[in-house]
Every structure is written in structure tokens, then in C-alpha cells.
Write a protein that holds these residues in place. Structure first.
Motif, PDB file in Angstrom:
ATOM      1  N   VAL A   1       0.861  -1.184   0.000  1.00  0.00           N
ATOM      2  CA  VAL A   1       0.000   0.000   0.000  1.00  0.00           C
ATOM      3  C   VAL A   1       0.898   1.235   0.000  1.00  0.00           C
ATOM      4  O   VAL A   1       1.832   1.331   0.793  1.00  0.00           O
ATOM      5  CB  VAL A   1      -0.924   0.021   1.241  1.00  0.00           C
ATOM      6  N   LEU A   2       0.609   2.165  -0.894  1.00  0.00           N
ATOM      7  CA  LEU A   2       1.343   3.415  -0.984  1.00  0.00           C
ATOM      8  C   LEU A   2       0.564   4.479  -0.222  1.00  0.00           C
ATOM      9  O   LEU A   2      -0.630   4.669  -0.445  1.00  0.00           O
ATOM     10  CB  LEU A   2       1.483   3.820  -2.459  1.00  0.00           C
ATOM     11  N   ALA A   3       1.238   5.167   0.712  1.00  0.00           N
ATOM     12  CA  ALA A   3       0.558   6.141   1.572  1.00  0.00           C
ATOM     13  C   ALA A   3       1.368   7.432   1.674  1.00  0.00           C
ATOM     14  O   ALA A   3       2.595   7.410   1.621  1.00  0.00           O
ATOM     15  CB  ALA A   3       0.348   5.558   2.963  1.00  0.00           C
ATOM     16  N   ASP A   4       0.658   8.543   1.816  1.00  0.00           N
ATOM     17  CA  ASP A   4       1.275   9.843   2.053  1.00  0.00           C
ATOM     18  C   ASP A   4       0.940  10.233   3.484  1.00  0.00           C
ATOM     19  O   ASP A   4      -0.110  10.811   3.759  1.00  0.00           O
ATOM     20  CB  ASP A   4       0.747  10.875   1.073  1.00  0.00           C
ATOM     21  N   VAL A   5       1.821   9.923   4.418  1.00  0.00           N
ATOM     22  CA  VAL A   5       1.529  10.168   5.829  1.00  0.00           C
ATOM     23  C   VAL A   5       1.617  11.643   6.200  1.00  0.00           C
ATOM     24  O   VAL A   5       1.169  12.038   7.271  1.00  0.00           O
ATOM     25  CB  VAL A   5       2.450   9.331   6.744  1.00  0.00           C
ATOM     26  N   ASP A   6       2.175  12.462   5.326  1.00  0.00           N
ATOM     27  CA  ASP A   6       2.243  13.903   5.572  1.00  0.00           C
ATOM     28  C   ASP A   6       1.044  14.647   5.000  1.00  0.00           C
ATOM     29  O   ASP A   6       0.972  15.863   5.083  1.00  0.00           O
ATOM     30  CB  ASP A   6       3.516  14.498   4.962  1.00  0.00           C
TER      31      ASP A   6
END
Length: 74
Positions: A13-18
């Protein structure tokens, strides 16, 4: 951009935590499950540009003016 293995779905899973949203209807996806067709990781971009697989004219968005990292949206 970060990737993690989702054991329940047996996939990366690709995530943008910012990011700043859980789900944005106008985009159609969550920052915690980004579509692979729209985003690439820094390593994928670097290798793709070096191999000539990706076009050099991509959209780069700096996260801050002091950071060297950037997000790439296809």
C-alpha cells in the motif's frame, strides 16, 4: 510517500503520511491508499528517469522550500 505491506489484503500500500485528508471525493482516493497509476516513489522515479522509461517532464511538487524531496504525480 511510504509503502507498507497490508497482510489482510496481501499487497503493498502506498501512503502519504504527511497529507491532510483521510478521503477526498474530488480525488477519489485516500492519502493512506494512493493509486499506483497516479504516483511513483522517489526510487521508481529515479530509476525510471535513468533508464529512460519515464518522461523527464513530470509534475514535481516540493513539500517545503528547504526539503530536497518532492512528490511526483503522473
Amino acid at each position: 510517500m511510504n509503502e507498507y505491506w497490508d497482510f489482510g489484503e496481501s499487497r503493498w500500500v502506498l501512503a502519504d503520511v504527511d497529507g491532510y485528508y483521510e478521503y477526498e471525493p474530488r480525488f477519489g482516493y485516500s492519502q493512506f491508499d494512493l493509486p499506483r497509476r497516479k504516483f511513483v516513489t522517489a526510487s521508481e522515479a529515479w530509476l525510471g528517469l535513468r533508464k529512460g522509461v519515464l518522461h523527464k517532464k513530470l509534475d514535481f511538487f516540493r513539500t517545503t522550500r528547504w526539503k530536497a524531496s518532492a512528490s511526483i504525480c503522473l
